[in-house]
Design a protein around this motif. Structure first.
Motif, PDB file in Angstrom:
ATOM      1  N   GLY A  17       0.786  -1.226   0.000  1.00  0.00           N
ATOM      2  CA  GLY A  17       0.000   0.000   0.000  1.00  0.00           C
ATOM      3  C   GLY A  17       0.821   1.280   0.000  1.00  0.00           C
ATOM      4  N   GLN A  18       2.093   1.174   0.333  1.00  0.00           N
ATOM      5  CA  GLN A  18       2.949   2.360   0.403  1.00  0.00           C
ATOM      6  C   GLN A  18       3.678   2.652  -0.902  1.00  0.00           C
ATOM      7  OE1 GLN A  18       5.085   0.471   3.643  1.00  0.00           O
ATOM      8  NE2 GLN A  18       4.563   2.207   4.969  1.00  0.00           N
ATOM      9  N   VAL A  19       3.613   1.759  -1.869  1.00  0.00           N
ATOM     10  CA  VAL A  19       4.420   1.879  -3.086  1.00  0.00           C
ATOM     11  C   VAL A  19       3.844   2.823  -4.145  1.00  0.00           C
ATOM     12  CG1 VAL A  19       5.379   0.569  -5.035  1.00  0.00           C
ATOM     13  CG2 VAL A  19       5.551  -0.323  -2.703  1.00  0.00           C
ATOM     14  N   PRO A  20       2.531   2.848  -4.407  1.00  0.00           N
ATOM     15  CA  PRO A  20       2.032   3.689  -5.497  1.00  0.00           C
ATOM     16  C   PRO A  20       2.536   5.138  -5.492  1.00  0.00           C
ATOM     17  CG  PRO A  20       0.325   2.184  -4.848  1.00  0.00           C
ATOM     18  CD  PRO A  20       1.459   2.017  -3.839  1.00  0.00           C
ATOM     19  N   PRO A  21       2.620   5.833  -4.354  1.00  0.00           N
ATOM     20  CA  PRO A  21       3.139   7.208  -4.407  1.00  0.00           C
ATOM     21  C   PRO A  21       4.631   7.288  -4.781  1.00  0.00           C
ATOM     22  CG  PRO A  21       1.947   6.830  -2.343  1.00  0.00           C
ATOM     23  CD  PRO A  21       2.098   5.503  -3.020  1.00  0.00           C
ATOM     24  N   LEU A  22       5.333   6.167  -4.721  1.00  0.00           N
ATOM     25  CA  LEU A  22       6.763   6.138  -5.033  1.00  0.00           C
ATOM     26  C   LEU A  22       7.042   5.776  -6.490  1.00  0.00           C
ATOM     27  CD1 LEU A  22       7.953   4.198  -1.850  1.00  0.00           C
ATOM     28  CD2 LEU A  22       7.961   6.673  -2.207  1.00  0.00           C
ATOM     29  N   LEU A  23       6.017   5.434  -7.265  1.00  0.00           N
ATOM     30  CA  LEU A  23       6.215   4.948  -8.632  1.00  0.00           C
ATOM     31  C   LEU A  23       7.003   5.921  -9.507  1.00  0.00           C
ATOM     32  CD1 LEU A  23       2.919   3.102  -9.532  1.00  0.00           C
ATOM     33  CD2 LEU A  23       5.214   2.134  -9.455  1.00  0.00           C
ATOM     34  N   ASP A  24       6.694   7.207  -9.450  1.00  0.00           N
ATOM     35  CA  ASP A  24       7.425   8.177 -10.276  1.00  0.00           C
ATOM     36  C   ASP A  24       8.908   8.191  -9.915  1.00  0.00           C
ATOM     37  OD1 ASP A  24       5.169   8.947 -11.692  1.00  0.00           O
ATOM     38  OD2 ASP A  24       4.782  10.694 -10.424  1.00  0.00           O
ATOM     39  N   THR A  25       9.197   8.166  -8.629  1.00  0.00           N
ATOM     40  CA  THR A  25      10.589   8.216  -8.172  1.00  0.00           C
ATOM     41  C   THR A  25      11.345   6.968  -8.589  1.00  0.00           C
ATOM     42  OG1 THR A  25       9.938   9.577  -6.291  1.00  0.00           O
ATOM     43  CG2 THR A  25      12.085   8.485  -6.160  1.00  0.00           C
ATOM     44  N   ILE A  26      10.758   5.786  -8.388  1.00  0.00           N
ATOM     45  CA  ILE A  26      11.484   4.571  -8.757  1.00  0.00           C
ATOM     46  C   ILE A  26      11.623   4.453 -10.273  1.00  0.00           C
ATOM     47  CG2 ILE A  26      10.970   3.386  -6.597  1.00  0.00           C
ATOM     48  CD1 ILE A  26       8.954   1.676  -8.054  1.00  0.00           C
ATOM     49  N   ALA A  27      10.629   4.932 -11.018  1.00  0.00           N
ATOM     50  CA  ALA A  27      10.742   4.918 -12.483  1.00  0.00           C
ATOM     51  C   ALA A  27      11.879   5.833 -12.940  1.00  0.00           C
ATOM     52  CB  ALA A  27       9.421   5.336 -13.123  1.00  0.00           C
ATOM     53  N   ASP A  28      12.025   6.983 -12.308  1.00  0.00           N
ATOM     54  CA  ASP A  28      13.122   7.898 -12.659  1.00  0.00           C
ATOM     55  C   ASP A  28      14.480   7.274 -12.338  1.00  0.00           C
ATOM     56  OD1 ASP A  28      11.316   9.814 -13.535  1.00  0.00           O
ATOM     57  OD2 ASP A  28      11.469  11.042 -11.713  1.00  0.00           O
ATOM     58  N   ILE A  29      14.605   6.647 -11.183  1.00  0.00           N
ATOM     59  CA  ILE A  29      15.865   5.997 -10.805  1.00  0.00           C
ATOM     60  C   ILE A  29      16.176   4.870 -11.785  1.00  0.00           C
ATOM     61  CG2 ILE A  29      16.997   4.548  -9.065  1.00  0.00           C
ATOM     62  CD1 ILE A  29      15.480   6.263  -6.947  1.00  0.00           C
ATOM     63  N   TRP A  30      15.182   4.062 -12.114  1.00  0.00           N
ATOM     64  CA  TRP A  30      15.370   2.958 -13.051  1.00  0.00           C
ATOM     65  C   TRP A  30      15.833   3.479 -14.409  1.00  0.00           C
ATOM     66  CZ3 TRP A  30      13.491   1.237 -17.700  1.00  0.00           C
ATOM     67  CH2 TRP A  30      13.743  -0.103 -18.022  1.00  0.00           C
ATOM     68  N   ALA A  31      15.195   4.545 -14.889  1.00  0.00           N
ATOM     69  CA  ALA A  31      15.567   5.126 -16.189  1.00  0.00           C
ATOM     70  C   ALA A  31      17.002   5.653 -16.159  1.00  0.00           C
ATOM     71  CB  ALA A  31      14.591   6.234 -16.571  1.00  0.00           C
ATOM     72  N   ASP A  32      17.374   6.331 -15.080  1.00  0.00           N
ATOM     73  CA  ASP A  32      18.750   6.848 -14.959  1.00  0.00           C
ATOM     74  C   ASP A  32      19.764   5.707 -14.926  1.00  0.00           C
ATOM     75  OD1 ASP A  32      17.864   9.455 -14.924  1.00  0.00           O
ATOM     76  OD2 ASP A  32      18.053   9.681 -12.739  1.00  0.00           O
TER      77      ASP A  32
END
Length: 133
Positions: A17-32
């Motif tokens: 339940g805590q992950v959805p708000p982090l999706l943008d951040t983890i996607a940015d880290i993954w892309a970098d």
């Protein structure tokens, strides 16, 4: 070269339940961390895109025991990894299952799906700490 180990890194663990708000951040880290995929048009057709990562994470959130482990320094997330308990059938698939030794199939299995660290923070022990966590 021996990686430096940072002492100013904080490791935090998140449940489903805590992950959805982090999706943008983890996607940015993954892309970098994966510029070879982000800058390769063929990667998206192979399911190796930021959009595919987002779909993968959201799909895996349904697994009981899903855990995201994030590394922070100075309040900013610099790396993440996630995993969830799964069956050998799920992880290896029917085609490979017969090739997996029985003692492996009979044990507990945690599917480690992604590990990524922002390039400027790589080789400092952050990925190893997250993996161990």
């Amino acid at each position: 070269m021996t990686p430096r180990t940072r002492t100013d890194v904080v490791i935090r663990t998140y449940g489903t339940g805590q992950v959805p708000p982090l999706l943008d951040t983890i996607a940015d880290i993954w892309a970098d961390a994966h510029p070879e995929l982000v800058n390769n048009p063929g990667a998206s057709t192979d399911g190796l895109s930021v959009a595919a990562l987002r779909r993968q994470v959201v799909g895996h959130l349904r697994h009981e025991g899903f855990t995201l482990v994030a590394a922070y320094t100075h309040g900013t997330m610099v790396g993440f990894g996630y995993a969830f308990p799964c069956t050998p059938e799920y992880w290896y698939g029917r085609d490979l299952l017969a090739d997996i030794p029985e003692h492996v199939r009979a044990g507990r299995l945690m599917g480690l799906c992604e590990l990524a660290v922002s390039p400027s923070w790589q080789s400092q022990g952050i990925g190893s700490r997250r993996h161990a966590e």
